[in-house]
Write an enzyme that holds these catalytic residues in place. Structure first.
Site, mmCIF file in Angstrom:
data_model
loop_
_atom_site.group_PDB
_atom_site.id
_atom_site.type_symbol
_atom_site.label_atom_id
_atom_site.label_comp_id
_atom_site.label_asym_id
_atom_site.label_seq_id
_atom_site.Cartn_x
_atom_site.Cartn_y
_atom_site.Cartn_z
ATOM 1 N N HIS A 138 -152.272 23.240 -9.797
ATOM 2 C CA HIS A 138 -152.911 23.789 -11.004
ATOM 3 C C HIS A 138 -154.379 23.340 -11.089
ATOM 4 O O HIS A 138 -155.261 24.133 -11.433
ATOM 5 C CB HIS A 138 -152.201 23.276 -12.272
ATOM 6 C CG HIS A 138 -150.776 23.706 -12.426
ATOM 7 N ND1 HIS A 138 -149.745 22.820 -12.582
ATOM 8 C CD2 HIS A 138 -150.224 24.938 -12.459
ATOM 9 C CE1 HIS A 138 -148.602 23.486 -12.712
ATOM 10 N NE2 HIS A 138 -148.862 24.775 -12.637
ATOM 11 N N LYS A 174 -137.481 27.520 -23.304
ATOM 12 C CA LYS A 174 -137.328 26.514 -22.250
ATOM 13 C C LYS A 174 -137.223 25.137 -22.874
ATOM 14 O O LYS A 174 -137.724 24.908 -23.971
ATOM 15 C CB LYS A 174 -138.565 26.537 -21.340
ATOM 16 C CG LYS A 174 -138.566 27.644 -20.321
ATOM 17 C CD LYS A 174 -139.699 27.402 -19.323
ATOM 18 C CE LYS A 174 -139.809 28.491 -18.289
ATOM 19 N NZ LYS A 174 -140.968 28.283 -17.405
ATOM 20 N N ARG A 183 -149.353 31.233 -4.902
ATOM 21 C CA ARG A 183 -149.093 30.278 -3.824
ATOM 22 C C ARG A 183 -148.620 30.987 -2.560
ATOM 23 O O ARG A 183 -149.059 30.694 -1.469
ATOM 24 C CB ARG A 183 -148.012 29.273 -4.241
ATOM 25 C CG ARG A 183 -148.481 28.268 -5.254
ATOM 26 C CD ARG A 183 -147.336 27.509 -5.836
ATOM 27 N NE ARG A 183 -146.419 28.422 -6.502
ATOM 28 C CZ ARG A 183 -145.391 28.041 -7.254
ATOM 29 N NH1 ARG A 183 -145.133 26.768 -7.428
ATOM 30 N NH2 ARG A 183 -144.619 28.928 -7.838
ATOM 31 N N SER A 242 -144.198 22.473 -10.246
ATOM 32 C CA SER A 242 -143.840 21.459 -11.250
ATOM 33 C C SER A 242 -142.356 21.116 -11.137
ATOM 34 O O SER A 242 -141.954 19.962 -11.309
ATOM 35 C CB SER A 242 -144.128 21.977 -12.661
ATOM 36 O OG SER A 242 -145.490 22.266 -12.806
HETATM 37 O O1 PNS Z 1 -146.555 28.286 -15.506
HETATM 38 P P1 PNS Z 1 -145.657 29.485 -15.632
HETATM 39 O O2 PNS Z 1 -144.354 29.085 -16.293
HETATM 40 O O3 PNS Z 1 -145.477 30.230 -14.352
HETATM 41 O O4 PNS Z 1 -146.417 30.473 -16.658
HETATM 42 C C1 PNS Z 1 -145.836 31.690 -17.063
HETATM 43 C C2 PNS Z 1 -146.611 32.294 -18.236
HETATM 44 C C3 PNS Z 1 -146.762 31.298 -19.359
HETATM 45 C C4 PNS Z 1 -147.976 32.726 -17.793
HETATM 46 C C5 PNS Z 1 -145.809 33.552 -18.704
HETATM 47 O O5 PNS Z 1 -144.476 33.199 -18.912
HETATM 48 C C6 PNS Z 1 -146.390 34.140 -19.968
HETATM 49 O O6 PNS Z 1 -147.423 34.755 -19.969
HETATM 50 N N1 PNS Z 1 -145.677 33.908 -21.092
HETATM 51 C C7 PNS Z 1 -146.083 34.350 -22.402
HETATM 52 C C8 PNS Z 1 -145.290 35.585 -22.810
HETATM 53 C C9 PNS Z 1 -145.915 36.836 -22.239
HETATM 54 O O7 PNS Z 1 -147.085 37.079 -22.378
HETATM 55 N N2 PNS Z 1 -145.081 37.667 -21.581
HETATM 56 C C10 PNS Z 1 -145.521 38.948 -21.078
HETATM 57 C C11 PNS Z 1 -145.851 38.890 -19.624
HETATM 58 S S1 PNS Z 1 -144.516 39.616 -18.773
#
Ligand code: PNS
Length: 162
Positions: A17, A41, A90, A128
């Site tokens: 990150h 979560k 990645r 993570s």
């Molecule tokens: O670090 P991560 O868990 O891969 O991040 C995922 C994240 C937070 C970017 C994604 O889950 C997200 O954008 N969540 C907020 C809800 C949202 O906007 N959903 C629509 C996109 S499909």
């Protein structure tokens, strides 16, 4: 002034990150790292703890800000006046999920684009989840996260075992 947001869970932040944050900070005037408060979560670190840890490890990058958020990433981007969402890629395994998210986000907010930074090769395997698993079983995580993060993770693991 170009503002980009970098949303994620950051539970916890890894060198992967940080690689994305550092590189994005050179491409945009301001990078706002959005720490998702996801009620679905059960994270190892609370959103406040994740924000504090991120603030500590990015304190030497002046144009990086850390903010918690709930709900949609596109709404967070709009609140921040950002036109770009940054995400790290990645490997090909990330691509399908990331493409789906980027396309969904573009339908939700046509004026916000997602930009992918390919993670530097040395961190391409990092996640993570694996860092937490290694720490849980007493493995050495110093190659995966900054020292301050390693200390926080190991403290959490000790608390959980009590
Ligand atoms: O670090 P991560 O868990 O891969 O991040 C995922 C994240 C937070 C970017 C994604 O889950 C997200 O954008 N969540 C907020 C809800 C949202 O906007 N959903 C629509 C996109 S499909």
């Amino acid at each position: 002034m170009t503002i980009a947001v970098y949303p994620g869970s950051f539970d916890p932040v890894t060198y992967g990150h940080l690689d994305v944050i550092e590189r994005a900070s050179k491409l945009f005037d301001t990078i706002i790292v959005g720490v998702l408060n996801n009620y679905k979560k059960s994270p190892l670190f609370s959103v406040e703890e994740r924000v504090n840890i991120l603030e500590e490890v990015t304190k030497d990058i002046p144009n990086v800000k850390i903010q918690p958020f709930t709900g949609l990433s596109v709404n967070f981007a709009k609140e921040c006046n950002a036109k770009v969402i940054v995400r790290g890629l990645r490997a090909i395994t990330d691509f399908e999920y990331e493409l789906q998210m980027a396309q969904t986000n573009r339908v939700l907010a046509h004026d916000i684009d997602t930009m992918f930074l390919t993670t530097s090769l040395e961190y391409a395997y990092l996640s993570s989840t694996t860092v937490k698993e290694v720490a849980l079983f007493g493995g050495n995580i110093e190659k995966f996260v900054p020292p301050v993060v390693a200390t926080e993770i190991n403290n959490k693991m000790k608390q959980q075992k009590l």
